[in-house]
Design a protein around this motif. Structure first.
Motif, PDB file in Angstrom:
ATOM      1  N   UNK A  94       2.817 -24.708  -6.070  1.00 12.47           N
ATOM      2  CA  UNK A  94       2.353 -23.326  -6.043  1.00 12.47           C
ATOM      3  C   UNK A  94       0.860 -23.265  -5.757  1.00 12.47           C
ATOM      4  N   UNK A  95       0.472 -22.325  -4.890  1.00 15.63           N
ATOM      5  CA  UNK A  95      -0.933 -22.133  -4.536  1.00 15.63           C
ATOM      6  C   UNK A  95      -1.429 -20.733  -4.883  1.00 15.63           C
ATOM      7  N   UNK A  96      -0.609 -19.929  -5.507  1.00 13.88           N
ATOM      8  CA  UNK A  96      -0.992 -18.567  -5.821  1.00 13.88           C
ATOM      9  C   UNK A  96       0.126 -17.613  -5.460  1.00 13.88           C
ATOM     10  N   UNK A  97      -0.201 -16.347  -5.353  1.00 12.62           N
ATOM     11  CA  UNK A  97       0.751 -15.339  -4.920  1.00 12.62           C
ATOM     12  C   UNK A  97       0.756 -15.235  -3.398  1.00 12.62           C
ATOM     13  N   UNK A  98       1.871 -14.780  -2.864  1.00 14.72           N
ATOM     14  CA  UNK A  98       1.992 -14.523  -1.430  1.00 14.72           C
ATOM     15  C   UNK A  98       1.398 -13.146  -1.144  1.00 14.72           C
ATOM     16  N   UNK A  99       0.072 -13.048  -1.236  1.00 12.41           N
ATOM     17  CA  UNK A  99      -0.587 -11.738  -1.203  1.00 12.41           C
ATOM     18  C   UNK A  99      -0.387 -11.015   0.128  1.00 12.41           C
ATOM     19  N   UNK A 100      -0.382 -11.757   1.226  1.00 15.82           N
ATOM     20  CA  UNK A 100      -0.177 -11.105   2.521  1.00 15.82           C
ATOM     21  C   UNK A 100       1.163 -10.393   2.555  1.00 15.82           C
ATOM     22  N   UNK A 101       2.199 -11.066   2.120  1.00 20.01           N
ATOM     23  CA  UNK A 101       3.518 -10.447   2.089  1.00 20.01           C
ATOM     24  C   UNK A 101       3.612  -9.311   1.093  1.00 20.01           C
ATOM     25  N   UNK A 102       2.971  -9.478  -0.072  1.00 23.29           N
ATOM     26  CA  UNK A 102       3.039  -8.433  -1.096  1.00 23.29           C
ATOM     27  C   UNK A 102       2.337  -7.163  -0.651  1.00 23.29           C
ATOM     28  N   UNK A 103       1.197  -7.287   0.044  1.00 23.29           N
ATOM     29  CA  UNK A 103       0.475  -6.099   0.492  1.00 23.29           C
ATOM     30  C   UNK A 103       1.270  -5.304   1.512  1.00 23.29           C
ATOM     31  N   UNK A 104       2.164  -5.965   2.207  1.00 25.64           N
ATOM     32  CA  UNK A 104       3.021  -5.261   3.160  1.00 25.64           C
ATOM     33  C   UNK A 104       4.183  -4.553   2.471  1.00 25.64           C
ATOM     34  N   UNK A 105       4.487  -4.971   1.233  1.00 28.74           N
ATOM     35  CA  UNK A 105       5.739  -4.537   0.621  1.00 28.74           C
ATOM     36  C   UNK A 105       5.584  -3.650  -0.599  1.00 28.74           C
ATOM     37  N   UNK A 106       4.417  -3.648  -1.252  1.00 29.70           N
ATOM     38  CA  UNK A 106       4.320  -2.921  -2.515  1.00 29.70           C
ATOM     39  C   UNK A 106       2.904  -2.430  -2.749  1.00 29.70           C
TER      40      UNK A 106
END
Length: 265
Positions: free
Chosen positions: A190-202
């Motif tokens: 694990x390297x963190x959250x998938x922030x790029x994907x999350x910003x597109x989705x929520x």
């Protein structure tokens, strides 16, 4: 009306919907069902008890529904079920299930499987996933929705990957990846959250809640299962509950580097 090239082989018993296109030298077996507006390109092979939904695109030389790569397979009835609006690129290999795994490999809707992707027997793939070139899923792997797997990444059998997770290219994944997280590395970690994907989705509120939960779970050096249980019981965020529930039910463990506590230093 279906558009079938004269050189294509469609066995008796195959069922094709409206406006199905089958290209030169393609082969479709007798137990195959294909939904409306699906395109099967030149030299593609579709065999076995395979059901394909509507509006799919199957590119040249894909092998769909050929028998599972499992020495225990003895010809029993097994299935491959594919939903709608999927893109299945060149030289993909999609196997049906096995008796020991529930007898079904299942692919959801709106997925992109790039060239040379392999889905082994009894794989469960959700909706709107992207598997880049050469991604390889062993038997019994389960993916949620909106998962991204980078190119040339192998995934060990029985691994579970949660919604909106992302796995970096050329990673070797042998443990479960929780929803919303990013993992990479030759032995994926694990390297963190998938922030790029999350910003597109929520929205920001959900992302902030996940950031806080991630810190408590993976960066404070506390026992993972205890933290997950506590957060699950105390949070009002459904996304955090989903993350914690995944961790609490993981059978293969979560690959992360434990932060050092003062006692460790």
């Amino acid at each position: 009306m279906s558009l079938i090239h004269a050189s294509a082989v469609i066995e008796d018993g195959a069922i094709l919907g409206e406006n199905v296109s089958v290209g030169p030298f393609a082969y479709i077996g007798p137990n195959v069902k294909i939904g409306d507006n699906t395109t099967v390109a030149t030299h593609a092979v579709i065999e076995g008890h395979t059901t394909i939904g509507k509006n799919n695109r199957i590119f040249p030389h894909a092998a769909v529904g050929t028998i599972p790569q499992d020495l225990k397979f003895a010809g029993e009835h097994v299935e491959l079920i594919i939903g709608d609006n999927n893109t299945i690129r060149e030289f993909t290999l999609l196997n049906p299930g096995t008796k020991g795994g529930g007898s079904v490999t299942r692919i959801g809707n709106g997925n992109l499987l790039m060239g040379y992707v392999h889905l082994g027997h009894d794989v469960i793939l959700g909706d709107n996933c992207i598997l880049a070139n050469g991604a390889t899923l062993a038997g019994h792997v389960e993916l949620g929705n909106h998962v991204v797997i980078g190119g040339l990444t192998p995934v060990h059998q029985f691994v579970h990957i949660g919604d909106y997770a992302m796995i970096g290219g050329a990673s070797a994944l042998s443990q479960d990846i929780p929803p919303f997280c990013l993992a990479e590395g030759n032995r994926a970690n694990l390297r963190g959250l998938n922030l790029t994907g999350l910003r597109r989705a929520m929205g920001r509120e959900d992302i902030n809640a996940l950031k806080s939960a991630y810190r408590e779970l993976f960066e404070e050096g506390k026992p993972l299962q205890e933290v997950a249980q506590r957060l699950f019981e105390s949070t009002s965020s459904e996304k955090v509950k989903q993350l914690c529930e995944f961790i609490m039910t993981s059978k293969r463990g979560i690959p992360f580097t434990r932060s050092k506590t003062n006692e460790d230093k």
